[in-house]
Design an enzyme around this catalytic site. Structure first.
Site, mmCIF file in Angstrom:
data_model
loop_
_atom_site.group_PDB
_atom_site.id
_atom_site.type_symbol
_atom_site.label_atom_id
_atom_site.label_comp_id
_atom_site.label_asym_id
_atom_site.label_seq_id
_atom_site.Cartn_x
_atom_site.Cartn_y
_atom_site.Cartn_z
ATOM 1 C CB THR A 156 -33.127 -1.757 30.467
ATOM 2 O OG1 THR A 156 -32.460 -0.912 29.537
ATOM 3 C CG2 THR A 156 -32.078 -2.668 31.097
ATOM 4 C CG ASP A 157 -32.588 -0.493 25.444
ATOM 5 O OD1 ASP A 157 -32.790 -0.070 26.603
ATOM 6 O OD2 ASP A 157 -32.091 0.219 24.556
ATOM 7 C CE1 TYR A 189 -30.099 0.527 34.744
ATOM 8 C CE2 TYR A 189 -30.062 0.418 32.344
ATOM 9 C CZ TYR A 189 -30.768 0.545 33.523
ATOM 10 O OH TYR A 189 -32.131 0.685 33.510
ATOM 11 C CE LYS A 224 -33.342 -2.847 35.042
ATOM 12 N NZ LYS A 224 -34.418 -2.569 36.045
ATOM 13 C CD1 TRP A 248 -33.928 3.504 23.192
ATOM 14 C CD2 TRP A 248 -34.405 4.904 21.519
ATOM 15 N NE1 TRP A 248 -32.911 3.422 22.283
ATOM 16 C CE2 TRP A 248 -33.167 4.261 21.244
ATOM 17 C CE3 TRP A 248 -34.905 5.813 20.597
ATOM 18 C CZ2 TRP A 248 -32.427 4.522 20.100
ATOM 19 C CZ3 TRP A 248 -34.175 6.069 19.443
ATOM 20 C CH2 TRP A 248 -32.947 5.430 19.200
#
Length: 234
Positions: free
Chosen positions: A46-47, A77, A81, A102
């Site tokens: 994820t970003d 989070y 991750k 997104w």
């Protein structure tokens, strides 16, 4: 055979031990088990692993994050991750970590579906205009990920819809393409606070020559709307 692993953000901030067990140790356990039997694994990340402060090019302009940029998560989070990424990569050089952002698709709730629902209920919506990223349609990401598997691309990879936009701008483009008459008003992240704060800037791009570029995010939106309309006609 290759294994595909993903994760979710819900509840991580209030359940840190559980989040770490799933996003970090869970991913690591799978990666080590896969490595033990010689099976490459692809892990979706994820970003949120970035701090949201835009990196700058030589001219002082914001540029996308690439794979070699330093991370700096600002949420449970994101931290869990990132730990999961590290465990996967440490387990085998054959494994792949794909960072995306997104993300939305036909199945389950998503930003596009929410905007269309709200537009059917009201004349205006408030959407944050101080978060910039790259909307990514799962209908484009899925075949891109399959391409990585088929070409046996390993290591860290960034994959998102090409280009960048704010959530506010994304909403306006949703209504334009869907031919919906709904006003989009600006709002700040403080007004729309979330348990896991999203990075203010999370535009991703790949610096790797063996990674094919994704289509523009506007094309992803068009593909999603076409698929959605096709399902609604059934």
């Amino acid at each position: 055979m290759r294994l595909l692993v993903t994760g979710a953000a819900g509840g991580a901030e209030s359940k840190q031990p559980q989040a770490h067990a799933v996003n970090a140790d869970g991913a690591g356990n799978l990666a080590r088990a896969a490595a033990a039997i010689g099976t490459p694994l692809l892990h979706i990340s994820t970003d949120y692993v970035f701090d949201g402060v835009a990196p700058l090019d030589r001219d002082g302009r914001a540029r996308p994050y690439v794979e070699s940029d330093p991370t700096g998560p600002r949420s449970v989070y994101g931290s869990t991750k990132l730990d999961g990424e590290r465990q996967v990569m440490a387990a085998s050089k054959q494994h792949t970590v794909v960072r995306t952002a997104w993300l939305y698709g036909i199945d389950g709730p998503n930003f596009v579906a929410t905007m269309l629902r709200l537009a059917s209920e009201r004349d205006a919506v408030q959407v944050v205009d101080d978060q910039i990223g790259s909307p990514t349609w799962s209908g484009h990401l899925a075949p891109a990920v399959l391409g990585l598997l088929e070409r046996e691309v390993s290591g860290l990879v960034h994959m998102t819809g090409a280009g960048a936009v704010s959530w506010n701008g994304f909403a306006r483009e949703i209504f334009r393409q869907a031919e919906v008459d709904c006003r989009v008003e600006p709002a700040s992240s403080e007004q729309m606070a979330r348990p896991a704060p999203r990075p203010a800037y999370s535009v991703l791009d790949s610096e790797r020559e063996d990674v094919l570029p994704m289509p523009p995010w506007q094309d992803g939106l068009a593909g999603y709307l076409a698929a959605r309309n096709g399902m609604m006609r059934r």
